[in-house]
Structure formats: C-alpha cells, structure tokens
Design a protein around this motif. Sequence first.
Motif, short mmCIF file in Angstrom:
data_model
loop_
_atom_site.label_atom_id
_atom_site.label_comp_id
_atom_site.label_asym_id
_atom_site.label_seq_id
_atom_site.Cartn_x
_atom_site.Cartn_y
_atom_site.Cartn_z
N LEU A 101 0.80 -1.23 0.00
CA LEU A 101 0.00 0.00 0.00
C LEU A 101 0.83 1.28 0.00
O LEU A 101 0.36 2.33 -0.42
CB LEU A 101 -0.91 0.02 1.24
N ALA A 139 -5.55 8.48 13.38
CA ALA A 139 -5.38 8.68 11.94
C ALA A 139 -4.95 10.10 11.62
O ALA A 139 -5.37 11.06 12.27
CB ALA A 139 -6.69 8.36 11.22
N HIS A 184 -9.80 5.11 5.41
CA HIS A 184 -9.00 4.00 4.86
C HIS A 184 -8.99 2.84 5.85
O HIS A 184 -9.08 3.05 7.07
CB HIS A 184 -7.57 4.46 4.59
N PRO A 185 -8.85 1.61 5.36
CA PRO A 185 -8.81 0.46 6.28
C PRO A 185 -7.64 0.58 7.26
O PRO A 185 -6.54 1.01 6.88
CB PRO A 185 -8.61 -0.74 5.34
N LEU A 186 -7.88 0.20 8.50
CA LEU A 186 -6.85 0.26 9.53
C LEU A 186 -5.69 -0.68 9.18
O LEU A 186 -5.90 -1.72 8.56
CB LEU A 186 -7.43 -0.11 10.89
N PRO A 187 -4.48 -0.33 9.58
CA PRO A 187 -3.33 -1.18 9.27
C PRO A 187 -3.39 -2.52 10.03
O PRO A 187 -3.92 -2.58 11.14
CB PRO A 187 -2.14 -0.35 9.78
N CYS A 202 -7.30 10.36 6.50
CA CYS A 202 -7.07 8.91 6.46
C CYS A 202 -8.14 8.11 7.19
O CYS A 202 -8.07 6.88 7.23
CB CYS A 202 -5.71 8.57 7.08
#
Lengths: 214, 214
Positions: free
Chosen positions: B139, B197, B204-207, B201
């Motif tokens: 990513l 975040a 966006h999907p969490l890491p 952000c």
Amino acid sequence: MNPTTPPSARTEIHRKPQRAHYDTATINAIIDEALLCHIAFQDGGSVHCLPMACWRDGDYLYIHGAKNSRITRALQDSDCAVTITHLDGLVLARSAFRHSMNYRSVVIYGRFAAVDAENIKKSAFAAFIAHVSIGRNELIREPDAAELAGTTLLRLPIAEAAAKIRNWGVEDKNDDLDRRVWAGVIPLALRPGEPKAEAGCESHPLPGLPSFLA
Amino acid sequence: MNPTTPPSARTEIHRKPQRAHYDTATINAIIDEALLCHIAFQDGGSVHCLPMACWRDGDYLYIHGAKNSRITRALQDSDCAVTITHLDGLVLARSAFRHSMNYRSVVIYGRFAAVDAENIKKSAFAAFIAHVSIGRNELIREPDAAELAGTTLLRLPIAEAAAKIRNWGVEDKNDDLDRRVWAGVIPLALRPGEPKAEAGCESHPLPGLPSFLA
C-alpha cells in the motif's frame, strides 16, 4: 540544570536534536515509568548489555543483584551507560522511508556505587516495592538481616543524563499525501493482563498497580 | 546448535542457569516479537547503550540508521552486545525478597556489517515494514534510490546468542505461605491503543498489526 544544555559531551544528542531534553523533570518522569533498564558495561575484554530491574529514589537510579555476582562487581569498577526506553507508538507513514516510532528514552552515564548502610538499603527496597505495587509494603514480610546482607544495592547518580522523545504524528513528504493508505500513529503501552493468583490467594484483595500501568 | 550448550564463553549464563536457553528456535521466537533492541558498544573512550528499531530476516538481526552517523560507523568498527527484553509480568510474592519479574531476553554478541547491495536492502526494508504492519508493503511507496542510498543497513549474525526466560509463578518460602496477602503474577504485555489517523485517512482500512501486538 539548564534544560537546553547537555551535562557533558557524551550526553549531547547530535542526531535529531529536536528530540533532545536535558531537564531533570523530563528525565525523572521517564525513569519513574520504568520497571527495567539496559546497562552497557565492559568486563573481561568485552562489552555487555544486560536488562536489570530499576527504580528511582531521589537523585539516584537504583538496581540490585546477588552479592558477589559478576555484574555488581563490574559495575563498581568502571563507568557504564544505562538506558531506559518506552516504546509509545508505531508511526505509519505513506512511504516506507518515513515510518518511525514514538518513544521516550533516557541515557545515564556514570559509575554505580554500593550502598551498605542497612537503613538506606531497607528504605530503598521499600521504594522498589512501592514502585511496583502501591500499598504492598504494609502487607508483605520485609527483608530479614540475611536477605539484606545477601543482596547488593547499587545506585547511580542521575546527573550525567539526557532524554530523547518523539511524540508526534506522521511526517510524510507532500508528494505522498494523496496516497490511498491509512497513515497515523498506533499508540503502544505496557498493559497488565488478568492477574494469576497463587493457590489460596484468590480471596485476598488484588495488588495496587502504579499509575503508569493502570 | 545444541540447545543445552552456549555458543561461547561470554554467552554462558552463570546466574540462574535454569533460565538459560541456547537453541535457535527459542532465540528467534523472542527476537520475532521485538520492535526494538538495546545495543552496547564502545566509542570515543566510553561505553554506550542505544535503543534501535530491529527485525530479523533469516539468520541475521537487522538495524538501520542514517548514512555516516556515529553509531553506524562505530558498530562496524568493533564488537557489540545487543539485547532484546520482553517484560512479561510482575511476580508478587509474600515477602519483599522473593518478588521477581517474568521476562524473555536475548543477548547477541558480534560485529555488525553493512549491506550495500540494493536488492538486499530493498528486501530487508520490506521485511521490516511487514514486521511492523502486515500487508503494508503493498500500500505504501517503496524507498526510492536516494532514500536507499541515504540509509545504512546493518546486520548481525544471530550466532553467538543466548536467551534467558522466567515464566513461572511465585517462589515463596514455606514460612511465608500463611501470610494474608495476594500473591501471584500480574501479566504485562505491550498492547496497541486507539489508532490516531492523520487528517484525511479516517476512511481508509486500519493497518494490520503483527500477531504479537494483536
């Protein structure tokens, strides 16, 4: 101590000096959340790095060890460097290169000295127990004469010391800001889990934990 | 490697040898849960102890630093000792003397060497990102040529190493067992908090986090 001036050449932080702190309040606050430190020392022609339990009482960092152990002798014979590090977060950027970590660390240089006076040993060990668990000294058996004599108490002046702190967010390049990826900080902290009582202790009140673990 | 034999005189654990482990599987498992290590080294007539981010790839422990920094030069010039410590619990006994901590630690002795080949640097830095956050390499922007050239990658063979583990309960004296106080282990672990975040952000999907943080 002047907060902006390192106390010696070897404590001056050259790399990322914006993270450097030299004031006692900042240094002590980091030490007071530590349960262990890492100690670098020379012995037998080699450098060593050992983890040790530690605590602060006044202007000293204390550690303890078995009487006549190698490390307690070596630490009285030459200077060492003691480092405490709290890992406070993962800094996840939009580029690999800008990834970082948030942390608070302290380095102390100097020479440990043994404390032999029984009254100072007793109060230092009580401070250690209180550091680990609030109110516990009143409930447990205190060290007897043989236990005190068999334990070496060492202390290091918190004088030649420096702190380094990173506690902010992501520093991405402007060119990377449009990337569709989560960026931010994942905070990290040492946290207690479910207490595991010894048999027969289940009904006693749970121990008090220090605020940095609560 | 013979699990019961230290690989060198300086890795042999004399103090509490029942906690010693010398097998690669045990050593690697401790390293693989580490985000940082402490490195003891000599430079400028003094011993130093610095915290550094680290990760394992195969038989090596990797660290990185800015090109031409003091530590990256010093670590290639002389042997060091690298220690990783996980604090796993407070062992709260019925007497002050029998208090302890549960932990897993590894000490590695040796000399770091720089890795200059760009393909090895790329794969090592990708391993670092994957260690910190699963699936993140796909990513983010990978390092460009200038970023790779400006970063020194150092690796240390995980060969002259030893682990020390305490992972059990309270060891009180029989005479103290009737004391009316909670005794047992408070487990401790590094745990993630609420993600913070960067602006923009949040959707966006969490890491993905490594299993040792999940």
